[in-house]
Motif scaffolding. Structure first.
Motif, mmCIF file in Angstrom:
data_model
loop_
_atom_site.group_PDB
_atom_site.id
_atom_site.type_symbol
_atom_site.label_atom_id
_atom_site.label_comp_id
_atom_site.label_asym_id
_atom_site.label_seq_id
_atom_site.Cartn_x
_atom_site.Cartn_y
_atom_site.Cartn_z
ATOM 1 N N SER A 105 18.001 -7.215 49.271
ATOM 2 C CA SER A 105 17.619 -5.985 48.579
ATOM 3 C C SER A 105 16.118 -5.862 48.363
ATOM 4 O O SER A 105 15.604 -4.770 48.167
ATOM 5 C CB SER A 105 18.343 -5.882 47.232
ATOM 6 O OG SER A 105 17.926 -6.932 46.373
ATOM 7 N N GLN A 106 15.388 -6.994 48.423
ATOM 8 C CA GLN A 106 13.952 -6.961 48.219
ATOM 9 C C GLN A 106 13.164 -7.043 49.520
ATOM 10 O O GLN A 106 11.946 -7.179 49.516
ATOM 11 C CB GLN A 106 13.531 -8.091 47.272
ATOM 12 C CG GLN A 106 14.217 -8.024 45.915
ATOM 13 C CD GLN A 106 14.008 -6.682 45.224
ATOM 14 O OE1 GLN A 106 12.880 -6.275 45.003
ATOM 15 N NE2 GLN A 106 15.098 -6.005 44.899
ATOM 16 N N GLY A 107 13.862 -6.984 50.662
ATOM 17 C CA GLY A 107 13.206 -6.922 51.958
ATOM 18 C C GLY A 107 12.963 -8.251 52.638
ATOM 19 O O GLY A 107 12.380 -8.293 53.712
ATOM 20 N N TYR A 130 18.528 -15.713 46.869
ATOM 21 C CA TYR A 130 17.146 -16.078 47.164
ATOM 22 C C TYR A 130 16.780 -15.521 48.537
ATOM 23 O O TYR A 130 17.481 -15.770 49.516
ATOM 24 C CB TYR A 130 16.985 -17.599 47.137
ATOM 25 C CG TYR A 130 15.685 -18.120 47.710
ATOM 26 C CD1 TYR A 130 14.462 -17.606 47.308
ATOM 27 C CD2 TYR A 130 15.685 -19.123 48.653
ATOM 28 C CE1 TYR A 130 13.273 -18.083 47.834
ATOM 29 C CE2 TYR A 130 14.503 -19.618 49.192
ATOM 30 C CZ TYR A 130 13.301 -19.090 48.782
ATOM 31 O OH TYR A 130 12.131 -19.567 49.307
ATOM 32 N N GLU A 131 15.705 -14.743 48.561
ATOM 33 C CA GLU A 131 15.200 -14.171 49.805
ATOM 34 C C GLU A 131 13.794 -14.696 50.066
ATOM 35 O O GLU A 131 13.052 -14.965 49.123
ATOM 36 C CB GLU A 131 15.063 -12.652 49.699
ATOM 37 C CG GLU A 131 16.293 -11.911 49.325
ATOM 38 C CD GLU A 131 15.986 -10.441 49.072
ATOM 39 O OE1 GLU A 131 15.146 -9.843 49.784
ATOM 40 O OE2 GLU A 131 16.583 -9.895 48.142
ATOM 41 N N ALA A 142 11.799 -14.102 46.661
ATOM 42 C CA ALA A 142 12.393 -13.315 45.585
ATOM 43 C C ALA A 142 13.751 -13.889 45.206
ATOM 44 O O ALA A 142 14.504 -14.345 46.070
ATOM 45 C CB ALA A 142 12.557 -11.861 46.016
ATOM 46 N N PHE A 156 6.319 -14.450 50.621
ATOM 47 C CA PHE A 156 7.171 -13.683 49.711
ATOM 48 C C PHE A 156 8.468 -14.444 49.468
ATOM 49 O O PHE A 156 9.155 -14.834 50.408
ATOM 50 C CB PHE A 156 7.485 -12.318 50.338
ATOM 51 C CG PHE A 156 8.493 -11.515 49.581
ATOM 52 C CD1 PHE A 156 8.100 -10.753 48.500
ATOM 53 C CD2 PHE A 156 9.819 -11.515 49.954
ATOM 54 C CE1 PHE A 156 9.029 -9.995 47.800
ATOM 55 C CE2 PHE A 156 10.761 -10.771 49.260
ATOM 56 C CZ PHE A 156 10.350 -10.006 48.175
ATOM 57 N N HIS A 163 18.480 -8.485 37.674
ATOM 58 C CA HIS A 163 17.131 -8.963 37.349
ATOM 59 C C HIS A 163 16.498 -9.596 38.583
ATOM 60 O O HIS A 163 17.143 -10.365 39.293
ATOM 61 C CB HIS A 163 17.243 -9.988 36.208
ATOM 62 C CG HIS A 163 15.949 -10.563 35.746
ATOM 63 N ND1 HIS A 163 14.917 -9.788 35.254
ATOM 64 C CD2 HIS A 163 15.516 -11.852 35.676
ATOM 65 C CE1 HIS A 163 13.914 -10.581 34.896
ATOM 66 N NE2 HIS A 163 14.248 -11.829 35.150
ATOM 67 N N HIS A 164 15.225 -9.265 38.843
ATOM 68 C CA HIS A 164 14.495 -9.775 40.001
ATOM 69 C C HIS A 164 13.317 -10.623 39.536
ATOM 70 O O HIS A 164 12.668 -10.300 38.545
ATOM 71 C CB HIS A 164 13.950 -8.631 40.859
ATOM 72 C CG HIS A 164 14.958 -7.626 41.254
ATOM 73 N ND1 HIS A 164 15.903 -7.858 42.231
ATOM 74 C CD2 HIS A 164 15.213 -6.379 40.793
ATOM 75 C CE1 HIS A 164 16.663 -6.787 42.366
ATOM 76 N NE2 HIS A 164 16.263 -5.882 41.501
ATOM 77 N N ARG A 165 13.032 -11.675 40.303
ATOM 78 C CA ARG A 165 11.841 -12.504 40.080
ATOM 79 C C ARG A 165 11.162 -12.715 41.419
ATOM 80 O O ARG A 165 11.830 -12.792 42.453
ATOM 81 C CB ARG A 165 12.225 -13.861 39.503
ATOM 82 C CG ARG A 165 12.855 -13.747 38.131
ATOM 83 C CD ARG A 165 13.220 -15.097 37.579
ATOM 84 N NE ARG A 165 12.001 -15.845 37.243
ATOM 85 C CZ ARG A 165 11.994 -17.147 36.998
ATOM 86 N NH1 ARG A 165 13.105 -17.851 37.055
ATOM 87 N NH2 ARG A 165 10.872 -17.767 36.688
ATOM 88 N N PHE A 166 9.832 -12.845 41.384
ATOM 89 C CA PHE A 166 9.058 -12.969 42.615
ATOM 90 C C PHE A 166 8.132 -14.175 42.531
ATOM 91 O O PHE A 166 7.563 -14.462 41.485
ATOM 92 C CB PHE A 166 8.259 -11.681 42.859
ATOM 93 C CG PHE A 166 9.150 -10.478 42.963
ATOM 94 C CD1 PHE A 166 9.760 -10.154 44.168
ATOM 95 C CD2 PHE A 166 9.409 -9.695 41.856
ATOM 96 C CE1 PHE A 166 10.609 -9.055 44.260
ATOM 97 C CE2 PHE A 166 10.255 -8.586 41.941
ATOM 98 C CZ PHE A 166 10.853 -8.279 43.140
ATOM 99 N N THR A 180 17.129 -12.664 43.014
ATOM 100 C CA THR A 180 17.833 -11.597 42.319
ATOM 101 C C THR A 180 19.066 -12.214 41.681
ATOM 102 O O THR A 180 19.801 -12.953 42.336
ATOM 103 C CB THR A 180 18.260 -10.483 43.294
ATOM 104 O OG1 THR A 180 17.094 -9.934 43.918
ATOM 105 C CG2 THR A 180 19.025 -9.381 42.581
#
Length: 113
Positions: free
Chosen positions: A19-21, A38-39, A48, A46, A59-62, A50
């Protein structure tokens, strides 16, 4: 409460775009109610994470490196288990339940922001 994390949909999401690309590298589910994904995209440093609790939280973290993201992924599991144990399965069933869940969700997001 089950603390038996399993690959989400038997691992079929691995390698797909998240979802975060980024590309999904880890995707786990707890009791069909909690999901942790985990992406990554190393070409742009990058990473991320979720997490979701059905009916309650998305909730998302980067992160800019794999080590920090992997450590956060593992640290979030027990916290999500604890959070899930304090919430009504599937989401609040009344305004009072929603209000009671608010501080729990806020504390989780403050800890993992």
């Amino acid at each position: 409460m089950s603390t038996d994390w399993k690959p989400y949909e038997d691992g079929s999401s691995l390698g797909w775009m998240g979802s975060q690309g980024g590309t999904i590298a880890r995707d786990e589910d707890l009791a069909g109610q909690v999901r942790l994904t985990y992406e990554l995209d190393d070409s742009r440093s990058f990473h991320a994470i979720t997490c979701s609790v059905t009916g309650w939280l998305l909730h998302h973290r980067f992160f800019d490196n794999a080590e920090a993201a992997a450590a956060a992924f593992d640290a979030m599991k027990p916290a999500l288990e604890e959070l899930q144990s304090q919430l009504t399965e599937g989401g609040p069933k009344s305004p009072a339940e929603a209000r009671a869940g608010g501080p729990l969700l806020a504390a989780f997001m403050a800890r993992f922001s």
